[in-house]
Write a protein that holds these residues in place. Structure first.
Motif, PDB file in Angstrom:
ATOM      1  N   ALA A  52     -25.383  14.201   6.187  1.00 50.27           N
ATOM      2  CA  ALA A  52     -25.146  15.195   5.138  1.00 50.27           C
ATOM      3  C   ALA A  52     -25.663  14.736   3.778  1.00 50.27           C
ATOM      4  N   TRP A  53     -25.861  13.420   3.610  1.00 54.36           N
ATOM      5  CA  TRP A  53     -26.283  12.944   2.282  1.00 54.36           C
ATOM      6  C   TRP A  53     -27.486  12.012   2.282  1.00 54.36           C
ATOM      7  N   ILE A  54     -28.030  11.648   3.429  1.00 54.25           N
ATOM      8  CA  ILE A  54     -29.304  10.917   3.451  1.00 54.25           C
ATOM      9  C   ILE A  54     -30.183  11.483   4.566  1.00 54.25           C
ATOM     10  N   ASP A  55     -31.488  11.326   4.407  1.00 54.64           N
ATOM     11  CA  ASP A  55     -32.429  11.731   5.445  1.00 54.64           C
ATOM     12  C   ASP A  55     -32.771  10.495   6.268  1.00 54.64           C
ATOM     13  N   ASP A  56     -32.229  10.420   7.468  1.00 52.94           N
ATOM     14  CA  ASP A  56     -32.381   9.248   8.325  1.00 52.94           C
ATOM     15  C   ASP A  56     -32.436   9.738   9.766  1.00 52.94           C
ATOM     16  N   PRO A  57     -33.594  10.286  10.190  1.00 57.35           N
ATOM     17  CA  PRO A  57     -33.659  10.937  11.505  1.00 57.35           C
ATOM     18  C   PRO A  57     -33.350  10.018  12.671  1.00 57.35           C
ATOM     19  N   ALA A  58     -33.584   8.707  12.527  1.00 59.34           N
ATOM     20  CA  ALA A  58     -33.283   7.767  13.611  1.00 59.34           C
ATOM     21  C   ALA A  58     -31.862   7.227  13.523  1.00 59.34           C
ATOM     22  N   HIS A  59     -31.079   7.696  12.546  1.00 57.18           N
ATOM     23  CA  HIS A  59     -29.692   7.230  12.353  1.00 57.18           C
ATOM     24  C   HIS A  59     -29.628   5.703  12.252  1.00 57.18           C
ATOM     25  N   ILE A  89     -16.367  -3.509  23.195  1.00 56.24           N
ATOM     26  CA  ILE A  89     -17.087  -3.614  21.917  1.00 56.24           C
ATOM     27  C   ILE A  89     -18.178  -2.549  21.849  1.00 56.24           C
ATOM     28  N   GLY A  90     -18.941  -2.394  22.928  1.00 50.49           N
ATOM     29  CA  GLY A  90     -19.994  -1.381  22.953  1.00 50.49           C
ATOM     30  C   GLY A  90     -19.437   0.017  22.811  1.00 50.49           C
ATOM     31  N   LEU A  91     -18.333   0.305  23.506  1.00 53.88           N
ATOM     32  CA  LEU A  91     -17.723   1.634  23.443  1.00 53.88           C
ATOM     33  C   LEU A  91     -17.227   1.941  22.032  1.00 53.88           C
ATOM     34  N   ALA A  92     -16.541   0.981  21.415  1.00 53.69           N
ATOM     35  CA  ALA A  92     -16.027   1.192  20.057  1.00 53.69           C
ATOM     36  C   ALA A  92     -17.160   1.411  19.070  1.00 53.69           C
ATOM     37  N   ALA A  93     -18.228   0.638  19.208  1.00 58.01           N
ATOM     38  CA  ALA A  93     -19.365   0.773  18.292  1.00 58.01           C
ATOM     39  C   ALA A  93     -20.016   2.141  18.418  1.00 58.01           C
ATOM     40  N   ALA A  94     -20.143   2.648  19.637  1.00 58.51           N
ATOM     41  CA  ALA A  94     -20.769   3.952  19.836  1.00 58.51           C
ATOM     42  C   ALA A  94     -19.945   5.061  19.198  1.00 58.51           C
ATOM     43  N   ILE A  95     -18.634   4.994  19.341  1.00 57.73           N
ATOM     44  CA  ILE A  95     -17.768   6.024  18.758  1.00 57.73           C
ATOM     45  C   ILE A  95     -17.890   6.021  17.239  1.00 57.73           C
ATOM     46  N   ILE A  96     -17.822   4.834  16.642  1.00 58.73           N
ATOM     47  CA  ILE A  96     -17.901   4.740  15.176  1.00 58.73           C
ATOM     48  C   ILE A  96     -19.289   5.134  14.683  1.00 58.73           C
ATOM     49  N   GLY A 114     -22.873  11.524  11.916  1.00 55.23           N
ATOM     50  CA  GLY A 114     -22.613  12.899  11.512  1.00 55.23           C
ATOM     51  C   GLY A 114     -22.339  13.021  10.026  1.00 55.23           C
ATOM     52  N   PHE A 115     -21.570  12.080   9.485  1.00 54.64           N
ATOM     53  CA  PHE A 115     -21.281  12.104   8.052  1.00 54.64           C
ATOM     54  C   PHE A 115     -22.515  11.731   7.232  1.00 54.64           C
TER      55      PHE A 115
END
Length: 423
Positions: free
Chosen positions: A322-329, A305-312, A318-319
């Motif tokens: 490109a359209w919001i400013d969210d430095p902490a993601h 579950i942790g691995l899948a969440a990190a990949i997604i 990354g996407f």
């Protein structure tokens, strides 16, 4: 007394004694555990998220990020005591709690079905409210006025957070539908992540691109505090010092470690260097993902579950950049990470994969449908409700700081250049 008389008298005395019912009493060990977990939750938000969001902001807005988190926490704490807890947990309808616990009135000596006083339960749940609010406002560090944050945070608590808590954890309609969330994958992370997305869209981008991530050491320290402090969330939701609490904390660390390495792996596959901040972002995505099922899945399930969440979350970050400013993601790490874990729960709860299994009459298909409905409803409510709350407050107090304050940053007050902009 002759034996022939003694037996009837003894029988009469025994029959004359009233039956003594077993009265439930608070367990000091469980109560102490829940209080400790509440403090760990508050540590995750203050100072954990304060340091993380400040370190990932640009150099002029680090202090603003901390101040906004403090203001949001203070107003949410007050709102929780005034009405938030009552709307979330007091008896009411399927949609919202009642008013019997306004101002924390009528708290029971013992929370129904638990071995802890209701006051300890209130304290523990307050930690979730502060944490979710602190996550959400981190998306607009440096762009919002403190006065706007002070007005927005309690309105968000009552309009967005409290209803969703009632739907999932207060016996509301999503819980009755069969949606599951052990410790906040949906209620905290999806809610906060999509609230952050709404705030970033409403606030817009900074007027001048000034770069971000000025103090990665602070961000790493804050992320580590968040990681350890968040153990209080999954451990506390076992509602006692039990085997479930230990299992949940173990799975939390397994998921976070797998996610941390998974984020670094995606970085390398995308041609970037693995970084310390990326490792912490991955770990937090793993925490968000495992929250929904921490005590319900096995060791291998937690890691996957942790691995899948990190990949997604890494691809989503990354996407989204490109359209919001969210430095902490925040949207990607918390929103997408929590969503991934919530949707994977029905799969990894299966005994075949090491989980605890479903109650009688519940199938994996029905559970997956309930999880999907819960995810869509909570994400939409967070997006729409947060946007409405932000726009309502903006009528009274402008959201964006003045161009000068945004350019200089409120940190300039330390050098005597300007004061805090509460207007």
């Amino acid at each position: 007394m002759r034996p022939a008389l003694a037996l009837p008298v003894l029988a009469a005395l025994l029959l004359a004694q009233p039956a003594t019912a077993q009265v439930a009493a608070p367990d000091s060990g469980d109560t102490g555990w829940m209080i400790a977990c509440a403090l760990l939750l508050l540590l995750a938000a203050l100072p954990g998220l304060m340091l993380r969001h400040a370190g990932l902001a640009n150099v002029r807005h680090g202090l603003a990020a901390m101040a906004q988190t403090l203001v949001a926490a203070a107003t949410i704490l007050l709102g929780w005591g005034l009405a938030g807890y009552s709307l979330a947990y007091a008896p009411g309808s399927e949609w919202l709690g009642g008013g019997s616990n306004l101002l924390l009135a009528n708290l029971a000596p013992l929370r129904d079905g638990l071995t802890v006083p209701e006051s300890a339960f209130v304290l523990f749940q307050m930690g979730f409210a502060v944490l979710a609010g602190a996550i959400a406002v981190g998306a607009i560090a440096g762009r919002a006025r403190l006065g706007w944050v002070a007005a927005f945070a309690p309105l968000w608590l009552l309009l967005v957070f409290a209803p969703i808590v009632h739907w999932m954890w207060g016996g509301g309609w999503l819980a009755q539908l069969g949606a599951m969330d052990f410790a906040g994958g949906l209620v905290v992370h999806v809610l906060a992540g999509f609230s952050a997305l709404a705030l970033a869209l409403v606030a817009g981008r900074p007027r001048d691109a000034q770069g971000g991530g000025h103090a990665h050491i602070l961000a790493i320290a804050g992320g580590a505090l968040f990681w350890v402090g968040y153990a209080g969330a999954v451990g506390g939701w076992a509602l006692g010092a039990t085997d479930d609490a230990a299992t949940a904390i173990l799975n939390l660390f397994f998921a976070a470690c797998a996610a941390s390495l998974g984020w670094a792996l995606v970085d390398r596959l995308l041609g970037a260097h693995a970084s310390a901040t990326g490792l912490l972002s991955g770990a937090i995505a793993g925490l968000a993902a495992i929250s929904a099922s921490a005590a319900l899945v096995g060791t291998g399930g937690a890691m996957l579950i942790g691995l899948a969440a990190a990949i997604i979350a890494r691809i989503g970050a990354g996407f989204a950049s490109a359209w919001i400013d969210d430095p902490a993601h925040i949207f990607a790490v918390h929103g997408l990470g929590g969503a991934t874990g919530a949707l994977l729960l029905p799969l990894f709860v299966l005994p075949l994969l090491g989980g605890v299994g479903f109650d009688a009459g519940i199938t994996a298909t029905a559970s997956l449908l309930a999880q999907a409905i819960g995810l869509v409803v909570i994400a939409l409510w967070a997006l729409v409700g947060t946007a409405i709350a932000a726009l309502i407050v903006s009528i009274l107090v402008p959201l964006r700081a003045t161009p000068q304050a945004e350019a200089d940053g409120p940190d300039a007050v330390e050098h005597g250049q300007q004061g805090w902009d509460f207007r």
